[in-house]
Design a protein around this motif. Structure first.
Motif, PDB file in Angstrom:
ATOM      1  N   PRO A 223     -34.364  41.562-110.862  1.00  0.00           N
ATOM      2  CA  PRO A 223     -34.893  40.262-111.294  1.00  0.00           C
ATOM      3  C   PRO A 223     -33.967  39.092-110.966  1.00  0.00           C
ATOM      4  O   PRO A 223     -34.414  37.943-110.943  1.00  0.00           O
ATOM      5  CB  PRO A 223     -35.070  40.432-112.804  1.00  0.00           C
ATOM      6  N   ASP A 224     -32.698  39.363-110.719  1.00  0.00           N
ATOM      7  CA  ASP A 224     -31.780  38.288-110.352  1.00  0.00           C
ATOM      8  C   ASP A 224     -31.914  37.889-108.880  1.00  0.00           C
ATOM      9  O   ASP A 224     -31.347  36.874-108.464  1.00  0.00           O
ATOM     10  CB  ASP A 224     -30.329  38.717-110.616  1.00  0.00           C
ATOM     11  N   GLU A 225     -32.635  38.679-108.111  1.00  0.00           N
ATOM     12  CA  GLU A 225     -32.783  38.403-106.681  1.00  0.00           C
ATOM     13  C   GLU A 225     -34.203  38.068-106.270  1.00  0.00           C
ATOM     14  O   GLU A 225     -34.409  37.196-105.424  1.00  0.00           O
ATOM     15  CB  GLU A 225     -32.314  39.605-105.857  1.00  0.00           C
ATOM     16  N   ALA A 226     -35.172  38.758-106.851  1.00  0.00           N
ATOM     17  CA  ALA A 226     -36.555  38.570-106.385  1.00  0.00           C
ATOM     18  C   ALA A 226     -37.528  38.925-107.488  1.00  0.00           C
ATOM     19  O   ALA A 226     -37.214  39.689-108.408  1.00  0.00           O
ATOM     20  CB  ALA A 226     -36.820  39.438-105.154  1.00  0.00           C
ATOM     21  N   ARG A 227     -38.717  38.357-107.370  1.00  0.00           N
ATOM     22  CA  ARG A 227     -39.797  38.710-108.288  1.00  0.00           C
ATOM     23  C   ARG A 227     -41.084  38.842-107.496  1.00  0.00           C
ATOM     24  O   ARG A 227     -41.299  38.149-106.482  1.00  0.00           O
ATOM     25  CB  ARG A 227     -39.969  37.654-109.379  1.00  0.00           C
ATOM     26  N   VAL A 228     -41.954  39.754-107.951  1.00  0.00           N
ATOM     27  CA  VAL A 228     -43.249  39.947-107.315  1.00  0.00           C
ATOM     28  C   VAL A 228     -44.179  38.826-107.771  1.00  0.00           C
ATOM     29  O   VAL A 228     -44.298  38.543-108.970  1.00  0.00           O
ATOM     30  CB  VAL A 228     -43.849  41.316-107.680  1.00  0.00           C
ATOM     31  N   LEU A 229     -44.822  38.174-106.828  1.00  0.00           N
ATOM     32  CA  LEU A 229     -45.739  37.081-107.154  1.00  0.00           C
ATOM     33  C   LEU A 229     -46.918  37.600-107.960  1.00  0.00           C
ATOM     34  O   LEU A 229     -47.324  38.761-107.827  1.00  0.00           O
ATOM     35  CB  LEU A 229     -46.244  36.419-105.869  1.00  0.00           C
ATOM     36  N   ASP A 230     -47.481  36.747-108.804  1.00  0.00           N
ATOM     37  CA  ASP A 230     -48.667  37.120-109.561  1.00  0.00           C
ATOM     38  C   ASP A 230     -49.800  37.468-108.587  1.00  0.00           C
ATOM     39  O   ASP A 230     -50.123  36.678-107.688  1.00  0.00           O
ATOM     40  CB  ASP A 230     -49.100  35.968-110.470  1.00  0.00           C
ATOM     41  N   GLY A 231     -50.397  38.626-108.769  1.00  0.00           N
ATOM     42  CA  GLY A 231     -51.444  39.065-107.850  1.00  0.00           C
ATOM     43  C   GLY A 231     -50.900  39.388-106.472  1.00  0.00           C
ATOM     44  O   GLY A 231     -51.660  39.399-105.496  1.00  0.00           O
ATOM     45  N   GLY A 232     -49.611  39.682-106.401  1.00  0.00           N
ATOM     46  CA  GLY A 232     -48.964  39.857-105.107  1.00  0.00           C
ATOM     47  C   GLY A 232     -48.756  41.293-104.691  1.00  0.00           C
ATOM     48  O   GLY A 232     -47.714  41.623-104.108  1.00  0.00           O
ATOM     49  N   VAL A 233     -49.710  42.174-104.976  1.00  0.00           N
ATOM     50  CA  VAL A 233     -49.596  43.563-104.531  1.00  0.00           C
ATOM     51  C   VAL A 233     -50.916  43.979-103.889  1.00  0.00           C
ATOM     52  O   VAL A 233     -51.986  43.826-104.483  1.00  0.00           O
ATOM     53  CB  VAL A 233     -49.263  44.530-105.684  1.00  0.00           C
ATOM     54  N   PHE A 257     -48.055  50.530-100.766  1.00  0.00           N
ATOM     55  CA  PHE A 257     -48.050  49.342-101.612  1.00  0.00           C
ATOM     56  C   PHE A 257     -47.311  48.237-100.862  1.00  0.00           C
ATOM     57  O   PHE A 257     -46.176  48.438-100.409  1.00  0.00           O
ATOM     58  CB  PHE A 257     -47.332  49.620-102.933  1.00  0.00           C
ATOM     59  N   VAL A 258     -47.933  47.079-100.763  1.00  0.00           N
ATOM     60  CA  VAL A 258     -47.300  45.928-100.115  1.00  0.00           C
ATOM     61  C   VAL A 258     -47.068  44.866-101.182  1.00  0.00           C
ATOM     62  O   VAL A 258     -48.024  44.356-101.783  1.00  0.00           O
ATOM     63  CB  VAL A 258     -48.174  45.372 -98.974  1.00  0.00           C
ATOM     64  N   TYR A 259     -45.789  44.550-101.404  1.00  0.00           N
ATOM     65  CA  TYR A 259     -45.404  43.617-102.459  1.00  0.00           C
ATOM     66  C   TYR A 259     -45.007  42.269-101.853  1.00  0.00           C
ATOM     67  O   TYR A 259     -44.085  42.205-101.024  1.00  0.00           O
ATOM     68  CB  TYR A 259     -44.227  44.180-103.254  1.00  0.00           C
ATOM     69  N   ALA A 260     -45.692  41.213-102.274  1.00  0.00           N
ATOM     70  CA  ALA A 260     -45.296  39.857-101.888  1.00  0.00           C
ATOM     71  C   ALA A 260     -44.263  39.384-102.903  1.00  0.00           C
ATOM     72  O   ALA A 260     -44.551  39.286-104.103  1.00  0.00           O
ATOM     73  CB  ALA A 260     -46.503  38.930-101.877  1.00  0.00           C
ATOM     74  N   VAL A 261     -43.055  39.126-102.430  1.00  0.00           N
ATOM     75  CA  VAL A 261     -41.955  38.798-103.330  1.00  0.00           C
ATOM     76  C   VAL A 261     -41.376  37.429-102.999  1.00  0.00           C
ATOM     77  O   VAL A 261     -41.362  36.994-101.852  1.00  0.00           O
ATOM     78  CB  VAL A 261     -40.844  39.872-103.253  1.00  0.00           C
ATOM     79  N   GLU A 262     -40.921  36.779-104.051  1.00  0.00           N
ATOM     80  CA  GLU A 262     -40.304  35.461-103.932  1.00  0.00           C
ATOM     81  C   GLU A 262     -38.833  35.574-104.301  1.00  0.00           C
ATOM     82  O   GLU A 262     -38.485  36.206-105.302  1.00  0.00           O
ATOM     83  CB  GLU A 262     -41.012  34.479-104.857  1.00  0.00           C
ATOM     84  N   ARG A 263     -37.990  34.976-103.485  1.00  0.00           N
ATOM     85  CA  ARG A 263     -36.561  35.000-103.774  1.00  0.00           C
ATOM     86  C   ARG A 263     -36.271  34.172-105.028  1.00  0.00           C
ATOM     87  O   ARG A 263     -36.905  33.142-105.267  1.00  0.00           O
ATOM     88  CB  ARG A 263     -35.770  34.460-102.577  1.00  0.00           C
ATOM     89  N   ALA A 264     -35.320  34.624-105.811  1.00  0.00           N
ATOM     90  CA  ALA A 264     -34.910  33.874-106.994  1.00  0.00           C
ATOM     91  C   ALA A 264     -34.535  32.453-106.582  1.00  0.00           C
ATOM     92  O   ALA A 264     -33.740  32.254-105.685  1.00  0.00           O
ATOM     93  CB  ALA A 264     -33.719  34.565-107.662  1.00  0.00           C
ATOM     94  N   GLY A 265     -35.132  31.494-107.237  1.00  0.00           N
ATOM     95  CA  GLY A 265     -34.966  30.100-106.848  1.00  0.00           C
ATOM     96  C   GLY A 265     -36.199  29.552-106.167  1.00  0.00           C
ATOM     97  O   GLY A 265     -36.372  28.335-106.059  1.00  0.00           O
ATOM     98  N   GLY A 266     -37.082  30.456-105.723  1.00  0.00           N
ATOM     99  CA  GLY A 266     -38.366  30.039-105.177  1.00  0.00           C
ATOM    100  C   GLY A 266     -38.333  29.381-103.824  1.00  0.00           C
ATOM    101  O   GLY A 266     -39.260  28.650-103.468  1.00  0.00           O
TER     102      GLY A 266
END
Length: 358
Positions: A223-233, A257-266
């Protein structure tokens, strides 16, 4: 009449020769005769003997073919026109050939977090990815119709299939698990009677390492590096079943499974691809040392695309454009993480490879 016979007749007619004319000359014959007369008149004006050989039917006037630049330009334009027509026809059949060049096709995309053509963004996290047309989340896990197999009833099979989907959702789609929290629901679906299973799971969560990696069983991001976007799988795969040993049914699940992820800080978006292949068994507690309503894992295999190499802290670490890599650089062969024709885990003992796209 053949073309040769018609030309011979027209030549004799132009020179005043005899011969029986063909019945009802065609419009093509009249056109050629007119061309011959025009050519002879033009040649006479230039003080030359007129040629009575007609131009080719399909190649155009022979004199123009050997003439000046204007004619050559016309021929070039004709060739360009044919090429353009062919290109339009090909694109009409395979529009992805054009769309892929601009990142809108179903097969395009490369691994990058920058918001360029064909690259993912928060608004379009699956742009340029084959997963764009895949099902969202749990909708991509389709349970087959249950029928009796071996000595297991249809109800037993249906229960095994339902529990398998619940485990896939709890271990790889639950938002809390994806952000690194303890996978309580997934653990509750595993049979504690499976020898050594619970001890391995707990050890991997408490002290992750190469030999005890929670990513074997669960999908987790730091969680300190990336988070999966809402509806991002996005999910695609298949589930099958077969009779196991007497008193059991085995379910085989193979999903990507394909995860769309956002870097911490967006400030960047990318994708990580995880393919999982597992075989789970539901056993009759009256015939096996098993717990009712729990699954006994028989095998687990996984492939990961776009995550740092040689990092065993229990999390996936997506690569984002512009970010400094913390793990070992890729040293293996380039692989396509969307290729579902390859056996899962076949490169697990080889060097970490480079993904061709995300």
């Amino acid at each position: 009449m053949s073309d040769a016979e018609l030309e011979a007749f027209l030549k004799r007619a132009a020179e005043g020769g005899g011969g029986a004319p063909p019945k009802e000359p065609s419009a093509r014959a009249r056109m050629v005769a007119r061309r011959l007369r025009e050519q002879d008149e033009a040649a006479a004006r230039q003080g030359k003997r007129g040629s009575t050989e007609p131009p080719g039917w399909r190649t155009g006037p022979a004199r123009r073919e050997s003439g000046g630049g204007r004619t050559r330009r016309g021929g070039l334009l004709g060739v360009i026109g044919v090429l353009v027509a062919l290109a339009v026809a090909v694109i009409a059949v395979r529009p992805s050939l054009l769309l892929d060049r601009f990142g809108g096709g179903d097969e395009g995309g490369t691994g990058s977090g920058a918001a360029g053509p064909g690259l993912p963004t928060r608004a379009q996290p699956f742009r340029g990815s084959p997963a764009l047309s895949w099902a969202d989340g749990a909708a991509g896990i389709v349970v087959p119709r249950a029928e009796a197999v071996g000595d297991m009833s249809g109800e037993d099979v249906a229960s095994a299939l339902r529990l398998t989907k619940e485990l896939l959702v709890a271990a790889h789609l639950d938002p809390a698990v994806l952000r690194g929290e303890r996978p309580e629901k997934a653990i509750a679906l595993l049979d504690p009677e499976s020898p050594g299973l619970m001890a391995r799971v707990e050890r991997s969560l408490r002290a992750p390492g190469r030999e005890d990696d929670p990513l074997t069983y669960f999908t987790r991001f730091d969680p300190d590096e990336a988070r999966v976007l809402d509806g991002g799988v996005k999910v695609r795969g298949e589930m099958t079943y077969a009779a196991g040993d007497p008193g059991s049914v085995e379910v085989h699940a193979d999903y990507t499974f394909v995860y769309a992820v956002e870097r911490a800080g967006g400030d960047a978006v990318d994708r990580t691809i995880v393919r999982r292949d597992m075989t789970l068994m539901l056993a009759d507690p009256e015939r096996w040392e098993a717990t009712a309503g729990r699954l006994l894992p028989k095998s687990y295999h996984a492939d990961f695309g776009n995550t740092e190499c040689e990092v065993y802290d229990g999390y996936l670490h997506p690569y984002f454009t512009g970010a400094d890599a913390t793990g070992a650089p890729p040293s293996g062969a380039a692989v396509d993480p969307y290729d579902r024709s390859r056996p899962v885990g076949e490169d697990s003992d080889r060097a970490c490879g480079r993904v061709t796209r995300t």
